[in-house]
Design a protein around this motif. Structure first.
Motif, PDB file in Angstrom:
ATOM      1  N   UNK A  74       0.825  -1.206   0.000  1.00  0.00           N
ATOM      2  CA  UNK A  74       0.000   0.000   0.000  1.00  0.00           C
ATOM      3  C   UNK A  74       0.864   1.263   0.000  1.00  0.00           C
ATOM      4  N   UNK A  75       1.968   1.231   0.744  1.00  0.00           N
ATOM      5  CA  UNK A  75       2.876   2.375   0.772  1.00  0.00           C
ATOM      6  C   UNK A  75       3.538   2.574  -0.591  1.00  0.00           C
ATOM      7  N   UNK A  76       3.842   1.452  -1.257  1.00  0.00           N
ATOM      8  CA  UNK A  76       4.427   1.529  -2.596  1.00  0.00           C
ATOM      9  C   UNK A  76       3.421   2.151  -3.568  1.00  0.00           C
TER      10      UNK A  76
ATOM     11  N   UNK B 249      -8.760   5.261   1.445  1.00  0.00           N
ATOM     12  CA  UNK B 249      -8.480   5.235   2.883  1.00  0.00           C
ATOM     13  C   UNK B 249      -7.228   4.434   3.221  1.00  0.00           C
ATOM     14  N   UNK B 250      -6.816   3.533   2.334  1.00  0.00           N
ATOM     15  CA  UNK B 250      -5.622   2.722   2.615  1.00  0.00           C
ATOM     16  C   UNK B 250      -4.325   3.431   2.231  1.00  0.00           C
ATOM     17  N   UNK B 251      -4.433   4.492   1.421  1.00  0.00           N
ATOM     18  CA  UNK B 251      -3.222   5.164   0.935  1.00  0.00           C
ATOM     19  C   UNK B 251      -3.185   6.658   1.228  1.00  0.00           C
ATOM     20  N   UNK B 252      -4.289   7.247   1.639  1.00  0.00           N
ATOM     21  CA  UNK B 252      -4.384   8.712   1.762  1.00  0.00           C
ATOM     22  C   UNK B 252      -3.333   9.284   2.712  1.00  0.00           C
ATOM     23  N   UNK B 253      -3.215   8.719   3.889  1.00  0.00           N
ATOM     24  CA  UNK B 253      -2.271   9.245   4.886  1.00  0.00           C
ATOM     25  C   UNK B 253      -0.832   9.166   4.383  1.00  0.00           C
TER      26      UNK B 253
ATOM     27  N   UNK C  26      -5.881  -1.495  -5.511  1.00  0.00           N
ATOM     28  CA  UNK C  26      -4.556  -1.136  -5.005  1.00  0.00           C
ATOM     29  C   UNK C  26      -3.470  -2.106  -5.474  1.00  0.00           C
ATOM     30  N   UNK C  27      -3.818  -3.382  -5.604  1.00  0.00           N
ATOM     31  CA  UNK C  27      -2.841  -4.369  -6.086  1.00  0.00           C
ATOM     32  C   UNK C  27      -2.384  -4.021  -7.497  1.00  0.00           C
ATOM     33  N   UNK C  28      -3.299  -3.515  -8.310  1.00  0.00           N
ATOM     34  CA  UNK C  28      -2.947  -3.102  -9.669  1.00  0.00           C
ATOM     35  C   UNK C  28      -2.017  -1.911  -9.667  1.00  0.00           C
ATOM     36  N   UNK C  29      -2.276  -0.961  -8.757  1.00  0.00           N
ATOM     37  CA  UNK C  29      -1.402   0.209  -8.636  1.00  0.00           C
ATOM     38  C   UNK C  29       0.003  -0.225  -8.238  1.00  0.00           C
ATOM     39  N   UNK C  30       0.085  -1.171  -7.316  1.00  0.00           N
ATOM     40  CA  UNK C  30       1.390  -1.671  -6.869  1.00  0.00           C
ATOM     41  C   UNK C  30       2.141  -2.339  -8.017  1.00  0.00           C
ATOM     42  N   UNK C  31       1.436  -3.179  -8.783  1.00  0.00           N
ATOM     43  CA  UNK C  31       2.072  -3.849  -9.924  1.00  0.00           C
ATOM     44  C   UNK C  31       2.517  -2.834 -10.967  1.00  0.00           C
ATOM     45  N   UNK C  32       1.682  -1.844 -11.221  1.00  0.00           N
ATOM     46  CA  UNK C  32       2.018  -0.777 -12.174  1.00  0.00           C
ATOM     47  C   UNK C  32       3.243  -0.003 -11.703  1.00  0.00           C
ATOM     48  N   UNK C  33       3.311   0.259 -10.402  1.00  0.00           N
ATOM     49  CA  UNK C  33       4.454   0.968  -9.822  1.00  0.00           C
ATOM     50  C   UNK C  33       5.741   0.163 -10.008  1.00  0.00           C
ATOM     51  N   UNK C  34       5.661  -1.147  -9.817  1.00  0.00           N
ATOM     52  CA  UNK C  34       6.840  -2.004 -10.000  1.00  0.00           C
ATOM     53  C   UNK C  34       7.316  -1.934 -11.450  1.00  0.00           C
ATOM     54  N   UNK C  35       6.383  -1.930 -12.403  1.00  0.00           N
ATOM     55  CA  UNK C  35       6.764  -1.858 -13.813  1.00  0.00           C
ATOM     56  C   UNK C  35       7.453  -0.534 -14.123  1.00  0.00           C
ATOM     57  N   UNK C  36       6.988   0.535 -13.472  1.00  0.00           N
ATOM     58  CA  UNK C  36       7.634   1.836 -13.653  1.00  0.00           C
ATOM     59  C   UNK C  36       9.067   1.796 -13.139  1.00  0.00           C
ATOM     60  N   UNK C  37       9.244   1.231 -11.945  1.00  0.00           N
ATOM     61  CA  UNK C  37      10.591   1.096 -11.400  1.00  0.00           C
ATOM     62  C   UNK C  37      11.469   0.238 -12.312  1.00  0.00           C
TER      63      UNK C  37
ATOM     64  N   UNK D 278      -6.350  13.729  -2.087  1.00  0.00           N
ATOM     65  CA  UNK D 278      -7.723  13.360  -2.461  1.00  0.00           C
ATOM     66  C   UNK D 278      -7.938  13.479  -3.961  1.00  0.00           C
ATOM     67  N   UNK D 279      -7.412  14.547  -4.544  1.00  0.00           N
ATOM     68  CA  UNK D 279      -7.544  14.754  -5.991  1.00  0.00           C
ATOM     69  C   UNK D 279      -6.833  13.652  -6.766  1.00  0.00           C
TER      70      UNK D 279
END
Length: 438
Positions: free
Chosen positions: A48-50, A127-131, A266-277, A121-122
């Motif tokens: 989630x932090x990723x 709720x799992x990533x906002x903070x 969120x799992x998709x965002x994490x996988x997408x982030x890994x591909x970016x890295x 928010x924009x």
């Protein structure tokens, strides 16, 4: 004025190599620290932090793009004036550039501090990533000045004939970043705040080193800046491709995040982030090559030596084609091992990350040419063409593919947008190479 490397004489290939090697190493060192950031966050803080870092990137890319606009535009025009032997005007461009970046950085920092919750928010944080998004933006925002000024100082030093010293500075900052990641994330367990703080603090070392070097060794002289509307207009116009490129990446990243969050979560965002890295180092190498040709192109366009201008351009294009093919093969076959570094045994995220990375890897065979072309047109003071190329590959064609291809290919259409964007942009590049070569 006597440069360490004479950009107007000597063998173009040798000059290119002397600029390319440190430029590539510098970009790789910088992006390697970002990747290790991601590994530490993914392993010690969680997926989630990723994902939160990916969600925060669009606004940071926009702010970074505005600073890049002034840095690249100012450094390019200053070097053209050097080629024309107009030293007083050249130093004024240098001084105005530094002053404007300082002002922009202050405004951007205030935005990140006081509006981080609204921005999160924009950007689509749930709720799992906002903070985490709020924390990352507000802390990293404190260090925007060293972030932006380092890019500008790097360009000015390379234009002054010092291609090696900036890499020493950038590499030292990257090493410090990794050390701080270990201390703040792994040992002190400061989470995403530690990641942001490590990244920000690491920018201070190269900034101080380059400032001292410019004062003592460089021929650039900071003078009382004379702010002329036309000068600033030309700086903004000339550096606009870098601004639009970064802003486009931010906007397209925002759209990708929204679509992925809606379709996968969120799992998709994490996988997408890994591909970016996974592709970050590849893109960094392409930009390293593009940055390597910029001093030679801008100096010789000011001097009027078109043959040398073409030689530098062609050297960059051929080099990036070869690198793109090699990197594509590496990522295609080692994608799973790279994904493992970030999420370990999480097979669902790993499999999706590998699939996304393979589409992105295929686009690398073309991306390097487009990146060199954009920098080339900036360097010959044709920023409009540079902007068209930059926003085509990073926004217009990417978004067009994003809205068309999923209807044809399903979920794979999202990732195939990378290939579509680079391929259509290449057609634009070939058109301009023929119709407006300089």
């Amino acid at each position: 004025m006597k440069n360490t490397i004479n950009l107007g004489e000597g063998n173009v290939k040798n000059i290119f190599i002397r600029y390319a090697i440190p430029a590539i190493l510098g970009m790789v060192a910088m992006t390697s620290a970002q990747i290790i950031d991601g590994i530490f966050v993914g392993r010690f803080v969680g997926p989630n932090a990723l994902a939160a870092i990916s969600l925060a990137m669009p606004i940071l890319m926009v702010l970074f793009g505005i600073g890049m606009m002034m840095g690249v535009g100012g450094a390019t025009l200053a070097n053209i004036k050097r080629g024309e032997e107009k030293i007083e005007q050249s130093n004024n461009y240098y001084s105005v550039t530094i002053s404007l970046i300082a002002t922009i950085s202050l405004i951007a920092t205030l935005i990140c501090i006081f509006f981080s919750k609204n921005i999160a928010s924009i950007l689509g944080a749930d709720k799992t990533t906002h903070a985490d998004v709020v924390t990352y933006i507000s802390i990293l925002g404190l260090f925007l000045f060293p972030y932006l000024i380092n890019t500008s100082l790097d360009m000015f030093l390379r234009n002054d004939g010092f291609p090696n010293f900036p890499i020493i500075c950038i590499a030292s900052g990257s090493i410090l970043n990794i050390i701080l990641d270990y201390i703040l994330i792994a040992k002190l367990e400061w989470g995403i705040a530690g990641a942001a703080l490590a990244t920000g603090l690491a920018q201070l070392l190269p900034m101080l080193a380059m400032v001292i070097f410019i004062i003592k060794k460089s021929t650039w002289k900071f003078v009382k800046p004379i702010f002329k509307f036309n000068d600033i207009k030309y700086m903004v116009f000339n550096g606009s491709s870098e601004m639009f490129s970064n802003i486009s990446v931010g906007i397209s990243g925002f759209l990708f995040n929204l679509i992925i969050m809606k379709e996968i979560g969120t799992a998709g965002i994490t996988a997408y982030t890994i591909s970016i890295y996974a592709t970050t180092i590849s893109i960094a190498i392409f930009y390293g090559v593009a940055n390597a040709i910029a001093p030679g192109v801008s100096f010789n366009i000011g001097k009027g030596d078109i043959v040398r201008v073409f030689s530098f351009r062609n050297m960059g294009v051929i080099t990036n084609i070869l690198i793109g093919v090699i990197l594509c093969l590496i990522l295609f076959f080692l994608g799973d091992k790279l994904a493992y570094l970030f999420v370990g045994e999480d097979e669902v995220i790993r499999e999706l990350a590998v699939r996304i990375t393979r589409f992105a890897a295929a686009s690398l065979t073309i991306a390097g040419v487009n990146i060199v072309a954009s920098m080339y047109y900036t360097s010959i003071n044709q920023p409009l063409v540079s902007v068209i190329i930059a926003i085509s590959r990073s926004l217009i064609m990417l978004v067009l593919g994003l809205f068309i291809l999923p209807n044809i290919m399903g979920q794979d259409g999202i990732w195939a947008s990378y290939i579509f964007a680079e391929l259509t942009t290449l057609l634009i590049v070939l058109y301009y190479f023929k119709k407006r070569p300089y």
